[in-house]
Design an enzyme around this catalytic site. Structure first.
Site, PDB file in Angstrom:
ATOM      1  N   LEU A  92     -44.499   0.335 -25.959  1.00 54.60           N
ATOM      2  CA  LEU A  92     -43.511   1.145 -25.504  1.00 54.60           C
ATOM      3  C   LEU A  92     -42.543   0.149 -24.924  1.00 54.60           C
ATOM      4  CD1 LEU A  92     -42.290   3.590 -24.453  1.00 54.60           C
ATOM      5  CD2 LEU A  92     -43.661   3.721 -22.297  1.00 54.60           C
ATOM      6  N   TYR A  93     -42.945  -0.992 -24.091  1.00 59.27           N
ATOM      7  CA  TYR A  93     -42.136  -1.986 -23.536  1.00 59.27           C
ATOM      8  C   TYR A  93     -40.752  -2.405 -24.637  1.00 59.27           C
ATOM      9  CZ  TYR A  93     -40.422  -6.620 -22.039  1.00 59.27           C
ATOM     10  OH  TYR A  93     -39.415  -7.665 -21.710  1.00 59.27           O
ATOM     11  N   ALA A  94     -41.442  -2.969 -25.846  1.00 63.80           N
ATOM     12  CA  ALA A  94     -40.492  -3.077 -26.969  1.00 63.80           C
ATOM     13  C   ALA A  94     -39.754  -1.885 -27.315  1.00 63.80           C
ATOM     14  CB  ALA A  94     -41.679  -3.477 -28.039  1.00 63.80           C
TER      15      ALA A  94
ATOM     16  N   THR B 175     -38.458   0.126 -25.405  1.00 64.78           N
ATOM     17  CA  THR B 175     -37.276   0.504 -24.515  1.00 64.78           C
ATOM     18  C   THR B 175     -36.188  -0.708 -24.674  1.00 64.78           C
ATOM     19  OG1 THR B 175     -38.534  -0.743 -22.788  1.00 64.78           O
ATOM     20  CG2 THR B 175     -38.997   1.652 -22.843  1.00 64.78           C
ATOM     21  N   LYS B 176     -36.643  -1.893 -25.130  1.00 65.20           N
ATOM     22  CA  LYS B 176     -35.784  -2.962 -25.319  1.00 65.20           C
ATOM     23  C   LYS B 176     -35.163  -2.736 -26.577  1.00 65.20           C
ATOM     24  CE  LYS B 176     -36.468  -5.495 -21.681  1.00 65.20           C
ATOM     25  NZ  LYS B 176     -35.205  -5.774 -20.500  1.00 65.20           N
TER      26      LYS B 176
END
Length: 440
Positions: A251-253, A255-256
């Site tokens: 999810l971090y990836a 959002t980026k």
């Protein structure tokens, strides 16, 4: 009798068919009782509405009044404004060199933000920091970084990038020529525990910042932190900026990656100059405690086992570890070559610059080698616990192609992992010596 039952009982006293209510014997007393019930219903309705208004429309004034949802734990009412506050803001953002620029650095108390802010200030740029000092990791480390920056003349405003009023106020006080946007919810694995915090910071916060930047005059040029995580499940190495980034592994990836698409939109519609930087595993002094090299150092010294992940079929897990000073040079190079935004008052006047760069070291190192280097520097044998790479968003391999950044602004990392870790370990032992946190 509960409020709802009383309201229900009172409602039952009202005729279901108005106009057909037949007055019977003793109707005076029925009418008096009906009016009394209606009065009670009215009073209780106002009380009920008052309670709703109090709880849903009041402004939180302290951390204790924050919502329980951890994804919104950053939101609070910050104190800002006033003559003394504005004086500190202007003083911090004052340009002190002939060719200097005024920069708003978001996430200034973070790892990269602290190093970038200090470097900008050293060369004479005006620098104002912004940070919400959230508790993703030990806030006391961020406060120490804040103290370090304040000694160099950098003032960090405590606030959230989702606070539009605060951002608008900052731009009213200082017409920043550049924004270095480093504020974000970091970490791949934490996204599985608190996904809302990533949307709140990395997407909503970024959009809020761009909304303010597109409307101010002049519009600033924006350099912002993306991530090497956007390459996700891509197996072509080394990773180049032209490679596909539509298969995020976390999810971090995601959002980026969303941030990169949002940047394209604001560049296209509003003429904002935007440069994204894909960082590759940054490490060094004043680093983040959630990073492997940091907690490996801690656990090796404490005699605790450290997890060493391996990929499928006993494959190697490696990272393109990049020393923070090299990352800082890349950030400043991107900022110095950023062209002016072309919009005014929220309207685009012409094509604007849009770029994305890899900032890595181009030398992937197996995590097992990282541990071996730490063992030599700490003079302690690590208790290694070999584990399979979990399905939590981690990828087995990262490797940056940096030819684009090298061509555009001469980016060339100079610090190998052995040298960089030696500097980190020296800082770590000093900072945590005898349980005390030194600020040097």
């Amino acid at each position: 009798m509960s409020l709802m039952k009383q309201m229900s009982d009172n409602m039952d006293d009202t005729p279901s068919t108005p106009g057909k209510f037949k007055m019977e014997k003793g109707s005076y007393f029925h009418r008096a009782r009906w009016h009394s019930s209606l009065a009670k219903l009215t009073i209780w309705s106002f009380v009920f509405l008052g309670v709703i208004f109090f709880f849903f429309f009041r402004t939180p004034s302290s951390p204790s009044s924050l919502p329980a949802d951890p994804s919104r734990r950053f939101l609070r009412t910050y104190s800002y404004g006033g003559a003394a506050w504005e004086k500190r803001v202007r003083s911090s953002a004052r340009v002190r060199s002939n060719n200097g620029v005024s920069v708003l650095v978001t996430g200034a108390a973070g790892f990269v933000g602290t190093h970038v802010s200090a470097a900008l200030k050293r060369r004479g740029d005006g620098v104002l920091g912004l940070d919400n000092f959230n508790d993703y990791y030990d806030p006391s480390l961020k406060r120490k970084r804040q103290a370090l920056l304040e000694r160099t003349g950098v003032f960090i405003v405590e606030g959230d990038i989702n606070d539009a009023s605060l951002l608008r106020k900052l731009f009213e006080v200082v017409p920043f020529s550049h924004v270095m946007h480093l504020a974000a919810q970091a970490g791949v694995r934490y996204a599985m525990e608190n996904p809302g915090s990533y949307v709140h910071s990395n997407i909503a916060g970024f959009v809020n910042l761009l909304e303010i930047c597109k409307s101010v005059n002049p519009q600033p040029a924006i350099v912002w932190a993306s991530s090497s995580s956007v390459y996700g499940l891509n197996t072509k190495v080394p990773f180049s900026e032209s490679d596909r980034t539509d298969q995020p592994a976390s999810l971090y990836a995601a959002t980026k990656k969303a941030g990169e698409e949002i940047a394209h939109t604001y560049n296209h519609i509003y003429g904002l100059s935007l440069t994204g930087l894909r960082f590759f595993t940054v490490y060094g002094p004043w680093g983040r405690p959630d990073m492997a090299y940091f907690f490996f150092t801690r656990d090796i010294l404490m005699g605790k086992p450290i997890p060493i992940f391996e990929a499928a079929n006993h494959g190697m897990v490696a990272r393109d570890f990049t020393y923070v000073d090299d990352i800082v040079r890349g950030c400043l190079g991107a900022l110095d070559t950023a062209e002016k935004s072309t919009g005014s008052g929220g309207k685009k006047k012409g094509p604007a610059q849009l770029r994305v760069f890899n900032l890595g070291n181009t030398s992937p190192v197996p995590v097992t080698d990282l541990v071996s280097i730490l063992e030599r520097l700490l003079k302690v044998k690590a208790n290694r616990n070999i584990m399979k790479l979990p399905r939590n968003g981690d990828v087995p391999f990262t490797h940056a192609n940096i030819s684009y950044a090298e061509r555009e602004f001469g980016y060339k990392p100079t610090t190998d992992l052995q040298t960089g870790l030696k500097k980190f370990v020296r800082w770590y032992l000093n900072y945590y010596s005898d349980g005390q946190k030194a600020a040097e």
